[in-house]
Design a protein around this motif. Structure first.
Motif, PDB file in Angstrom:
ATOM      1  N   SER A  91       0.876  -1.229  -0.144  1.00 18.83           N
ATOM      2  CA  SER A  91       0.001  -0.053  -0.136  1.00 18.83           C
ATOM      3  C   SER A  91       0.736   1.361  -0.026  1.00 18.83           C
ATOM      4  N   LYS A  92       2.001   1.331   0.666  1.00 17.74           N
ATOM      5  CA  LYS A  92       2.966   2.354   0.603  1.00 17.74           C
ATOM      6  C   LYS A  92       3.692   2.531  -0.565  1.00 17.74           C
ATOM      7  N   ASP A  93       3.842   1.422  -1.252  1.00 15.95           N
ATOM      8  CA  ASP A  93       4.490   1.291  -2.440  1.00 15.95           C
ATOM      9  C   ASP A  93       3.909   2.049  -3.687  1.00 15.95           C
ATOM     10  N   ILE A  94       2.755   1.805  -3.579  1.00 13.27           N
ATOM     11  CA  ILE A  94       1.824   2.540  -4.836  1.00 13.27           C
ATOM     12  C   ILE A  94       1.306   4.033  -4.294  1.00 13.27           C
ATOM     13  N   GLN A  95       1.227   4.200  -2.979  1.00 14.92           N
ATOM     14  CA  GLN A  95       1.120   5.532  -2.603  1.00 14.92           C
ATOM     15  C   GLN A  95       2.373   6.501  -2.972  1.00 14.92           C
ATOM     16  N   ASN A  96       3.539   5.849  -2.751  1.00  9.55           N
ATOM     17  CA  ASN A  96       4.713   6.468  -3.105  1.00  9.55           C
ATOM     18  C   ASN A  96       4.727   6.795  -4.624  1.00  9.55           C
TER      19      ASN A  96
END
Length: 944
Positions: A419-424
């Protein structure tokens, strides 16, 4: 086993199991237009093994992936290539699976092909199987970790060294520009940096590896506390936990493995090197700047920067180098991040005899233009949408989800980092992009290589130093001898229970054939579809009969050029505007021509399906016919033709077609055309081909994804109304008969480190009653990977090759039966003779056990036959192109069930006769040509 270099945004996988337990839910992004969740459960065993479960009941399959946190970065100087060597060794044998290991079991249980890959930082092993084989897979993977190393003997090691060395020859030493990464890494990373050497290692280091070295490496790195196990798919977590505890739980924990510190590179000055490449026909400039490691906050902005600079018509590098200065056909730029460090890469392959100094100057000018012109918020948003689509696409199979979960666990410490990856990705700003440009690229030192054809050093950058590249000499009998059939005698590792007993199958899954709907429009356009809402994507093909078959034999290459030009703008949109429109939708639209068809393919977010199809209609019905784009397309294709002339595999494919079909058959021609035919083609030729041959009367639209039949009908309304019907007559070409006697052909590539083999003849169309039965017969011959005799004898038995296979391929017209491989140059005759012997003995020696293995694989593999969107599209293609019933998979399953030994033997006698086929060798004639007379098929014909 497959070796892969690390590539940005690749989906890797890992392994892990029991201890502190938690439940997590992965969301694509808070800013994404549509939530996408991947639920997972993570726990750790007492011995340190990390385990991640993801349950997905959409298909009766399960993917199992075991990943060790070891790659080439954990090796010692002088002992490089060990991580990759182990990727190979772990498939060969284990104490409880016996010789053949997982490969042998995979053939019985219907697996998708046990495989693995190695990077700088991890090695993984993976397979997708019907869910009734999950316990078997967990048992087999545990054997890799706790019950393997005793089976590695001097003979086993000697043989596998040859296989890995063949892989290096095939992928690097015998390939154009194959040593580029070697030269870059030797100069970008200091000698004490773990990325200084190549993942595959050096031939010398591999040869010097001792059994003691190998065992030390295994015992250090292949321990539960350095491994992650991921199970993804249709299974019951409670039962799977019990199996994991049973089979992995008693394996002893290894020594504590400290994390490696990040090791970014700082260059004090630019380094320029050149190399004369024996296989290159065009000059290539490659530049590498030190950058950042995986998941570093700046890696996202650097990835976006690369896209802005070089991808698409509007990009300054494309505009200046490709369009304005016409120095090259394309520019490739990307951010390559690994665990400890990263590099920002730029590669430009110039047109023939282009001075790389001109390209280098243009690079500096393109950077200046980027600084002056900048980019807009719209540009940035289009890139983010495209990245979102790529992200979803990587999660469209249970294996893809497993890869991602493992990747995050190993390199981010948490599967939930998804979730953090695509948010980044989606939170990159314009300021971020300009900041990383200033920080890592502008005015910073870099490594630059000039790879030029032999004798064209004048094209290299001025002042470049000669690169150090070790080239192998071809020496007869130089490889060490080994006996691959020798039985290993080793002490057995004790266990609490009898591990020699293979676990039973679970409940057999039923083959689930997707629900297909079909409709035919008034203008003749046929539509077939499958609704699949697993990910918020839609994939489609608009396929028209034609392609090369409808071309004028004096101007071959028209359909391929047309496929390029139709994407270069429309009546109301320039190329740049069309690309912007696609990017804004997250749509990928491509056009391709092949021997018998012309196809528009696409992938898009489901929410943008309708506007994407509006673009498809505009592309198809309102071409721009831009003269300048036509000229550029011809330049690019001419460059491709020149490159093919230097690539041994391309030479083999093009030469073999000429041998199969004869000079008068259009199907003998290279789809790209020749340099002469390309010069003769005009824009009018493309317009005439378009006007005569692109018609709904010979077209089929195939669509799969999160879209229903009514939405598809709505999307095609404009095409149904505005696409005019034309009469298209497909020409009939007589199919050349199979040769009455075998003949050997040879194409000379002086200094080739490998010989490329193409053996076969023109066989059957898909519609022939024996086509699928012949494929069934071929499974044990060469279609079954490691279950096949060709692989077992040439790779596993002799170490002659990295890979070999055989196949029947056809369409509505007969296609070839072909055996293809690349073998060590100094065993060319020996390889050809062994293949001839295998073919002679195949039918008579085919056994009841061979038939049992074939049936087991082909029937059980149906459980995973339609898992991915691509597989579903292929189903629709087979139905529409060849008139197969919707449930043809069930019919083929019944055919396999009823197959007999006598039927297989008869098929083998009829369709794989070694005395009635063509033998083509592409290699070094000076050392290999004369010996081939010993095959008994006369004097080889030397091709030009």
């Amino acid at each position: 086993m497959k070796f892969t270099k690390p590539i940005t945004f690749l989906f890797f996988f890992s392994l892990a199991l029991f201890s502190c337990q938690r439940q997590g839910t992965l969301k694509a992004s808070k800013t994404a237009k549509q939530d996408f969740q991947v639920d997972f459960e993570k726990f750790t065993l007492a011995n340190g093994l990390t385990v991640v479960f993801h349950v997905d009941k959409s298909d009766p399959v399960v993917a199992v992936a075991l990943t060790s946190h070891v790659g080439s970065a954990r090796e010692k100087e002088g002992r490089t290539g060990f991580a990759h060597l182990f990727e190979h060794l772990l498939f060969l044998e284990s104490e409880n699976l016996g010789k053949g290991g997982l490969d042998k079991m995979s053939a019985r249980i219907g697996g998708s092909g046990a495989n693995g890959s190695t990077s700088r930082d991890r090695t993984n092993y993976y397979q997708t199987v019907p869910n009734d084989a999950l316990e078997k897979m967990i048992w087999a993977e545990a054997d890799k970790l706790g019950f393997f190393i005793n089976t590695v003997t001097e003979q086993v090691l000697a043989k596998e060294k040859q296989v890995v060395k063949n892989e290096k020859r095939q992928s690097y030493d015998n390939a154009p520009y194959g040593n580029t990464s070697y030269v870059i890494d030797q100069n970008l990373y200091p000698k004490d940096h773990p990325y200084h050497w190549q993942v595959i290692g050096s031939l010398e280091d591999l040869q010097n590896a001792t059994l003691a070295d190998v065992k030390e490496f295994y015992r250090r790195w292949y321990v539960p506390n350095n491994v992650t196990l991921v199970v993804s798919g249709d299974f019951e977590p409670g039962q799977a936990k019990a199996w994991v505890e049973k089979y992995f739980g008693e394996i002893k924990k290894g020594e504590k493995i400290p994390a490696l510190e990040k090791k970014p590179v700082v260059l004090s000055q630019t380094k320029s090197l050149y190399h004369e490449d024996n296989f290159a026909r065009l000059p290539e400039l490659t530049m590498a700047w030190p950058s950042v490691y995986t998941y570093h906050k700046d890696s996202y902005a650097l990835r976006t920067l690369a896209t802005l600079l070089a991808d698409g018509k509007k990009a300054p590098f494309n505009k200046l180098i490709v369009d304005e200065k016409q120095l090259a056909g394309r520019v490739n730029m990307y951010q390559n991040s690994a665990e400890l460090a990263g590099q920002f890469m730029l590669s430009i392959r110039g047109y023939e005899k282009v001075d790389l100094n001109l390209i280098h100057a243009a690079v500096q000018e393109a950077f200046q233009r980027f600084e002056q012109e900048g980019f807009s918020d719209d540009d940035l948003n289009r890139i983010k949408t495209s990245q979102e689509v790529s992200f979803y696409n990587g999660l469209s199979s249970v294996q893809g989800k497993g890869f991602q979960l493992a990747q995050y666990q190993i390199f981010a410490g948490d599967p939930g980092f998804i979730s953090k990856d695509i948010q980044n990705m989606l939170s990159v700003t314009r300021d971020d992009v300009m900041r990383v440009y200033q920080q890592y690229i502008k005015g910073k030192p870099y490594v630059v290589t000039s790879f030029v054809p032999k004798g064209q050093v004048n094209l290299a950058l001025k002042g470049a130093q000669k690169a150090s590249v070790v080239e192998e000499k071809i020496v007869e009998g130089a490889e060490e001898k080994f006996d691959a059939s020798a039985k290993a005698d080793y002490p057995r590792t004790p266990s609490r229970f009898d591990r020699t007993v293979e676990p039973p199958y679970g409940k057999a899954p039923e083959t689930r054939v997707p629900n297909v709907w079909e409709k035919k429009s008034e203008n003749g356009l046929k539509t077939l579809g499958i609704t699949d809402r697993e990910v918020p994507l839609v994939m489609f093909n608009l396929r028209m009969n034609g392609g090369l078959l409808l071309e004028d034999s004096s101007k071959v290459g028209v359909s391929n050029l047309l496929s390029e030009l139709l994407l270069k703008g429309t009546k109301n949109k320039t190329t740049e505007q069309l690309e912007e429109a696609m990017d804004a939708l997250g749509a990928s639209i491509s056009i391709s021509a092949n021997e018998e068809s012309f196809t528009i393919s696409g992938r898009t977010l489901a929410r943008n399906y309708l506007p994407t199809m509006a673009l498809v209609q505009e592309i198809l019905l309102e071409p721009r016919w831009d003269e300048q784009e036509f000229k550029l397309a011809k330049q690019r294709v001419e460059s491709q033709i020149k490159q093919q002339k230097a690539n041994p595999n391309s030479i083999a494919d093009n030469s073999f077609k000429k041998i199969l079909y004869g000079k008068d058959n259009i199907l003998s021609r290279n789809l790209l055309g020749t340099e002469a035919s390309l010069k003769a083609i005009t824009l009018t030729d493309l317009q005439q081909y378009y006007a005569a041959n692109l018609s709904p009367s010979v077209a089929t639209f195939q669509v799969v994804g999160a879209v229903d039949q009514q939405e598809v009908a709505t999307s095609l309304a404009g095409l149904n109304q505005n696409w005019k019907v034309k009469t298209v007559r497909m020409p009939q070409f007589p199919s050349p008969p199979a040769p009455s006697a075998s003949q050997v052909y040879f194409y000379d590539v002086p200094g080739a480190k490998q010989s490329v083999l193409r053996f076969g003849y023109l066989a059957l169309p898909v519609t022939h009653k024996d086509f699928y039965p012949a494929q069934v017969m071929n499974y044990i011959l060469g279609g079954g990977g490691f279950a096949s005799q060709l692989t077992q004898q040439l790779r596993e038995g002799k170490g002659y090759t990295y890979g070999i296979g055989s196949s029947f391929s056809g369409s509505n017209v007969p296609g070839p039966f072909v055996i293809q491989s690349g073998v060590r140059s100094n065993v060319t005759y020996e390889s050809a003779d062994l293949i001839k012997q295998i073919l002679q003995n195949f039918g008579p020696a085919y056994s009841a056990q061979d038939l049992e293995v074939t049936k087991g694989f082909l029937i059980k593999s149906n459980a995973r036959a339609f898992e991915t969107m691509g597989a579903k599209l292929n189903l629709l293609h087979n139905i529409s192109a060849y008139g197969l019933p919707y449930d043809y998979a069930k019919g083929r399953e019944a055919l396999v069930q009823e197959m007999t030994l006598d039927r297989i033997k008869a098929l083998a006698q009829q369709y794989v006769n070694p005395n009635k086929m063509y033998y083509l060798v592409v290699g070094d004639a000076a050392t290999q040509l004369q010996k081939l007379e010993q095959l008994g098929f006369g004097k080889p014909i030397l091709l030009k």
